[in-house]
Design a protein around this motif. Sequence first.
Motif, PDB file in Angstrom:
ATOM      1  N   GLY A 118       0.844  -1.184   0.000  1.00  0.00           N
ATOM      2  CA  GLY A 118       0.000   0.000   0.000  1.00  0.00           C
ATOM      3  C   GLY A 118       0.878   1.232   0.000  1.00  0.00           C
ATOM      4  N   ARG A 119       0.241   2.380  -0.006  1.00  0.00           N
ATOM      5  CA  ARG A 119       1.001   3.622  -0.019  1.00  0.00           C
ATOM      6  C   ARG A 119       0.380   4.581   0.984  1.00  0.00           C
ATOM      7  N   VAL A 125       4.028   0.936   2.042  1.00  0.00           N
ATOM      8  CA  VAL A 125       3.758   0.276   3.312  1.00  0.00           C
ATOM      9  C   VAL A 125       3.305  -1.148   3.028  1.00  0.00           C
ATOM     10  N   LYS A 126       3.776  -2.107   3.832  1.00  0.00           N
ATOM     11  CA  LYS A 126       3.322  -3.491   3.698  1.00  0.00           C
ATOM     12  C   LYS A 126       2.042  -3.657   4.503  1.00  0.00           C
ATOM     13  N   ILE A 127       0.990  -4.122   3.851  1.00  0.00           N
ATOM     14  CA  ILE A 127      -0.275  -4.379   4.523  1.00  0.00           C
ATOM     15  C   ILE A 127      -0.352  -5.892   4.741  1.00  0.00           C
ATOM     16  N   PRO A 128      -0.431  -6.342   5.993  1.00  0.00           N
ATOM     17  CA  PRO A 128      -0.427  -7.784   6.257  1.00  0.00           C
ATOM     18  C   PRO A 128      -1.731  -8.457   5.825  1.00  0.00           C
ATOM     19  N   SER A 129      -1.695  -9.779   5.758  1.00  0.00           N
ATOM     20  CA  SER A 129      -2.913 -10.522   5.434  1.00  0.00           C
ATOM     21  C   SER A 129      -3.915 -10.344   6.569  1.00  0.00           C
TER      22      SER A 129
END
Length: 90
Positions: free
Chosen positions: A60-61, A69-73
């Motif tokens: 994501g941003r 940004v890393k969006i987790p599961s």
Amino acid sequence: MNKAQLIDIVAERTKSTKAQSENILDATLRVIQEALKKGDDVKLVGFGTFSKATRKPRQGRNPKTGQTVKIPSAHVPRFKPGKDLKDALN
């Protein structure tokens, strides 16, 4: 329609008190949540099916900084309407 309006209509149609209708609605929603939490599907014939799905991790941003940004599961609820519900809307 909000929850209070739904409770009013259910109480009227079932000729029960608003308090009883609210307790029944709350219990129904809790049972559905608990079943989904355990990974079970809730199938209401003619209305639809509630199920639990897993959303994959993704990039994501941050809109403020533009940083990636890393969006987790995550586990998310799904609802698939039944034939009777679809037919009632069309």
